[in-house]
Scaffold this motif. Sequence first.
Motif, PDB file in Angstrom:
ATOM      1  N   LEU A 284       0.836  -1.208   0.000  1.00 23.83           N
ATOM      2  CA  LEU A 284       0.000   0.000   0.000  1.00 23.83           C
ATOM      3  C   LEU A 284       0.868   1.254   0.000  1.00 23.83           C
ATOM      4  O   LEU A 284       0.592   2.219  -0.737  1.00 23.83           O
ATOM      5  CB  LEU A 284      -0.925   0.001   1.214  1.00 23.83           C
ATOM      6  N   LYS A 285       1.915   1.262   0.794  1.00 20.37           N
ATOM      7  CA  LYS A 285       2.816   2.412   0.850  1.00 20.37           C
ATOM      8  C   LYS A 285       3.469   2.650  -0.506  1.00 20.37           C
ATOM      9  O   LYS A 285       3.553   3.790  -0.979  1.00 20.37           O
ATOM     10  CB  LYS A 285       3.888   2.183   1.919  1.00 20.37           C
ATOM     11  N   GLN A 286       3.901   1.572  -1.133  1.00 15.47           N
ATOM     12  CA  GLN A 286       4.549   1.693  -2.445  1.00 15.47           C
ATOM     13  C   GLN A 286       3.570   2.225  -3.488  1.00 15.47           C
ATOM     14  O   GLN A 286       3.919   3.087  -4.309  1.00 15.47           O
ATOM     15  CB  GLN A 286       5.099   0.330  -2.875  1.00 15.47           C
ATOM     16  N   CYS A 287       2.329   1.728  -3.449  1.00 18.22           N
ATOM     17  CA  CYS A 287       1.323   2.169  -4.416  1.00 18.22           C
ATOM     18  C   CYS A 287       0.966   3.638  -4.205  1.00 18.22           C
ATOM     19  O   CYS A 287       0.806   4.397  -5.174  1.00 18.22           O
ATOM     20  CB  CYS A 287       0.074   1.295  -4.310  1.00 18.22           C
ATOM     21  N   ARG A 288       0.828   4.044  -2.949  1.00 17.67           N
ATOM     22  CA  ARG A 288       0.514   5.445  -2.665  1.00 17.67           C
ATOM     23  C   ARG A 288       1.608   6.368  -3.165  1.00 17.67           C
ATOM     24  O   ARG A 288       1.337   7.465  -3.675  1.00 17.67           O
ATOM     25  CB  ARG A 288       0.293   5.624  -1.160  1.00 17.67           C
ATOM     26  N   ASN A 289       2.853   5.957  -3.013  1.00 14.26           N
ATOM     27  CA  ASN A 289       3.971   6.778  -3.486  1.00 14.26           C
ATOM     28  C   ASN A 289       3.933   6.972  -5.003  1.00 14.26           C
ATOM     29  O   ASN A 289       4.441   7.958  -5.534  1.00 14.26           O
ATOM     30  CB  ASN A 289       5.298   6.142  -3.085  1.00 14.26           C
ATOM     31  N   LYS A 290       3.315   6.002  -5.677  1.00 13.19           N
ATOM     32  CA  LYS A 290       3.244   6.068  -7.134  1.00 13.19           C
ATOM     33  C   LYS A 290       1.886   6.564  -7.620  1.00 13.19           C
ATOM     34  O   LYS A 290       1.634   6.624  -8.839  1.00 13.19           O
ATOM     35  CB  LYS A 290       3.568   4.705  -7.735  1.00 13.19           C
ATOM     36  N   GLY A 291       0.993   6.887  -6.683  1.00 12.34           N
ATOM     37  CA  GLY A 291      -0.302   7.452  -7.035  1.00 12.34           C
ATOM     38  C   GLY A 291      -1.291   6.481  -7.650  1.00 12.34           C
ATOM     39  O   GLY A 291      -2.141   6.879  -8.450  1.00 12.34           O
ATOM     40  N   ILE A 292      -1.198   5.202  -7.292  1.00 17.95           N
ATOM     41  CA  ILE A 292      -2.135   4.215  -7.818  1.00 17.95           C
ATOM     42  C   ILE A 292      -2.685   3.372  -6.676  1.00 17.95           C
ATOM     43  O   ILE A 292      -2.199   3.432  -5.543  1.00 17.95           O
ATOM     44  CB  ILE A 292      -1.474   3.291  -8.870  1.00 17.95           C
ATOM     45  N   SER A 293      -3.706   2.587  -6.967  1.00 17.12           N
ATOM     46  CA  SER A 293      -4.308   1.716  -5.955  1.00 17.12           C
ATOM     47  C   SER A 293      -3.659   0.339  -5.977  1.00 17.12           C
ATOM     48  O   SER A 293      -3.036  -0.060  -6.973  1.00 17.12           O
ATOM     49  CB  SER A 293      -5.805   1.561  -6.226  1.00 17.12           C
ATOM     50  N   ILE A 294      -3.812  -0.381  -4.881  1.00 22.02           N
ATOM     51  CA  ILE A 294      -3.319  -1.760  -4.826  1.00 22.02           C
ATOM     52  C   ILE A 294      -3.990  -2.597  -5.908  1.00 22.02           C
ATOM     53  O   ILE A 294      -3.352  -3.406  -6.580  1.00 22.02           O
ATOM     54  CB  ILE A 294      -3.569  -2.381  -3.434  1.00 22.02           C
ATOM     55  N   GLY A 295      -5.294  -2.394  -6.074  1.00 21.82           N
ATOM     56  CA  GLY A 295      -6.020  -3.172  -7.065  1.00 21.82           C
ATOM     57  C   GLY A 295      -5.443  -3.022  -8.460  1.00 21.82           C
ATOM     58  O   GLY A 295      -5.249  -4.011  -9.190  1.00 21.82           O
ATOM     59  N   SER A 296      -5.134  -1.780  -8.853  1.00 20.65           N
ATOM     60  CA  SER A 296      -4.562  -1.544 -10.180  1.00 20.65           C
ATOM     61  C   SER A 296      -3.198  -2.222 -10.321  1.00 20.65           C
ATOM     62  O   SER A 296      -2.868  -2.786 -11.373  1.00 20.65           O
ATOM     63  CB  SER A 296      -4.426  -0.042 -10.424  1.00 20.65           C
ATOM     64  N   ALA A 297      -2.405  -2.169  -9.250  1.00 21.95           N
ATOM     65  CA  ALA A 297      -1.085  -2.791  -9.283  1.00 21.95           C
ATOM     66  C   ALA A 297      -1.192  -4.305  -9.431  1.00 21.95           C
ATOM     67  O   ALA A 297      -0.459  -4.919 -10.226  1.00 21.95           O
ATOM     68  CB  ALA A 297      -0.306  -2.439  -8.019  1.00 21.95           C
ATOM     69  N   VAL A 298      -2.100  -4.922  -8.695  1.00 19.62           N
ATOM     70  CA  VAL A 298      -2.245  -6.382  -8.756  1.00 19.62           C
ATOM     71  C   VAL A 298      -2.751  -6.814 -10.128  1.00 19.62           C
ATOM     72  O   VAL A 298      -2.264  -7.796 -10.707  1.00 19.62           O
ATOM     73  CB  VAL A 298      -3.186  -6.877  -7.644  1.00 19.62           C
ATOM     74  N   ILE A 299      -3.719  -6.085 -10.673  1.00 19.51           N
ATOM     75  CA  ILE A 299      -4.243  -6.424 -11.999  1.00 19.51           C
ATOM     76  C   ILE A 299      -3.135  -6.337 -13.039  1.00 19.51           C
ATOM     77  O   ILE A 299      -2.960  -7.241 -13.868  1.00 19.51           O
ATOM     78  CB  ILE A 299      -5.408  -5.492 -12.371  1.00 19.51           C
TER      79      ILE A 299
END
Length: 503
Positions: free
Chosen positions: A247-262
Motif C-alpha cells: 500500500l505504501k509503495q502504491c501510494r507513493n506512485k499514485g495508484i491503488s493496490i487493485g490496479s497494481a495487482v491487476i
Amino acid sequence: MPIIGNGKNKGVNVNYAIDTSDYIRKLSNIERMYLWSPYSDVSMVTRIKGNISEEKLRSALDIVLQMHPLAGAKIVFDEDYNAWFSTDNVFKPFFKTVNRISDTQWLEELQGEVKIPFNPETGPMIRFVLVYSEKVSDLVVICNHSVCDGMSLVYLIRDLLDIYTHPEQEIKVIEPVDIKDFLPKGGFSLQSVMMKLVMGHANSKWKKNPYYFDHNDAVAVQDAYWEKYVFNTVLLELEPQETKSLLKQCRNKGISIGSAVIAAFIAAHEDIVGTFVKNQKQLWVPFDLRRHATTSVGDVFGLCIGAPRFSYNYNAKKPFWGNAAVLHKEIHERVAKLDSHTMETPDSHPTFMDALSSFALLKEVVPEAYTKTENLKKYFQDKKNITFSFAKRSRSMVPGTIPSNLGRLNIPETYGDLKIDRMIFFPVISDSVPLNLGGLSIGNKMVFSLSYPESRDKINTMTGEMIQIRNRALEYLGFPDKASEKAIEDTINGVKRTCQMQK
C-alpha cells in the motif's frame, strides 16, 4: 411453466395468467443472463476464529434471509415467460456442516458444490457449508449471480455474524432494488445504444422461432460441463505487514493496490503464456454501483455492478509501475463516468437471453449435452437460429482479463467471541477468459483468487501454469520470496504445509 417448444410447436402453457402483485419484482435481462449458466455462481469463503455454534448460525440465517429477500427467493415464470422474484413458499437453503481437518478442506467442498445446479423454481439460489472445528472454521457460501454480487455476500456474512452475536436486535428488511433506477441520466454509452438497436432486430427474428428452456435443460448442460471440467484456483495472499508495504509503495506512485495487482497478473500472463490474442487485449472491470446511486440504497443484497470494457496493451518495453499507472488512470476515469455498458442488455425477450448466454455459447463446448432433452435436440439442430450467430460474434468480444476487486472491506472483524481471520472471493469463471480475478482485504490480509475451470483430461497442467503466473505477479509486486510451487498454503495443528490442488 411453459412446456418446451419452438416456433413451429410452441407447446402448451400450463401457467395461466398469474397475479404478480405479491412478487418482489421482475428480473432484469442482466440478471436473467446468469439464471441457467453452469458457471454462473459467485462464492465467498470466510475463515472464522472461535467456536461457532451451528444451531445459532442456522437461527441467525433464518433471520438474515428475511433481512435480504433475494437471498431467500425463488423464480416464478409468467405466461410470457418473464421471470419474477418471489419469497412465497420457498424451501430453506441447503446447509451442511463437515468436520475440518485442514486449512484447504474448504476448496474440496467448494469444488463439489459449484457442480450442483440451483433450481430457480424451488429456490433459494444460495447454499452454505460450515467446515467446522472448535478453534477455527471456514464458512463457504455459494450463490447464483442472478441474485447477488460479491459485495452482497460480504453484507450477508457480516449481518449473519452480527445477528448470531446479537439475536435480540431489531431487524430491518433491506428491500432489493433494480440499480438502474438509481443511476443518473446519461450514464450509459452510445455503444450500448447501438447494441440495443442491433439486438432489437435480432429479437424480432427470435420471436418468430423461440425456444423455452427449463431446469431439465440447464441440468443437462451443467452436468456435461462439470463432467469435463473441475473448478480450481490459485491464491495470491499477503499478510498484514506485506499488505501495508504494498500500500505504501502504491501510494507513493499514485495508484491503488487493485490496479497494481491487476497489472502484475497481466504482465505475468504475458511472460508465462504469451501476449494476449487480439480480441483478448481488453478488460471488463466490475465496480459497485451502490456507491454511485443518486439515491441511497444501503447495503442491499442483489446484482448491483457496472463494468466498463476497454482495450489495454501491456507495454513490456516500459517499467511495470508505469504500465500500472496507465491502467489505474483508465479504470478510474471510466468508473467515474459510470461506464457500465457491458452490464446493460437491450429490451429483447428474456428467452433470447436464456438461449444466448446459457445454451448457444456452450454448443461447441459440451455438444453431448444437447442430446439429453428433446428441447435441446431441436434447438441444437436449428442451425440457422439467430442465437448461434450471435454466440459466434460474442466470442470475439470476450476479454482476456476480468478483475473483480472488492477492495478493502469496511466491515467489523470481531463479533463477540468470533473473529474473521480472512475472506476469499470467487467471482464467476469462464473457460474462455484467461484471467478471472477476485480480490479483497480485511484486517490488512489481502487475498486475490485466480480461478478457472480445468479440463479433467489435463488435470494439473493448467494449475501449474497458473501457479507460475501467480509467482511472477508476486515478483512484479516486490515479493519474490513468496513464490511457491503450491497453489494454497495449508497450516494445521501449528505445522505449515502446502496444497497442490488435485482432484
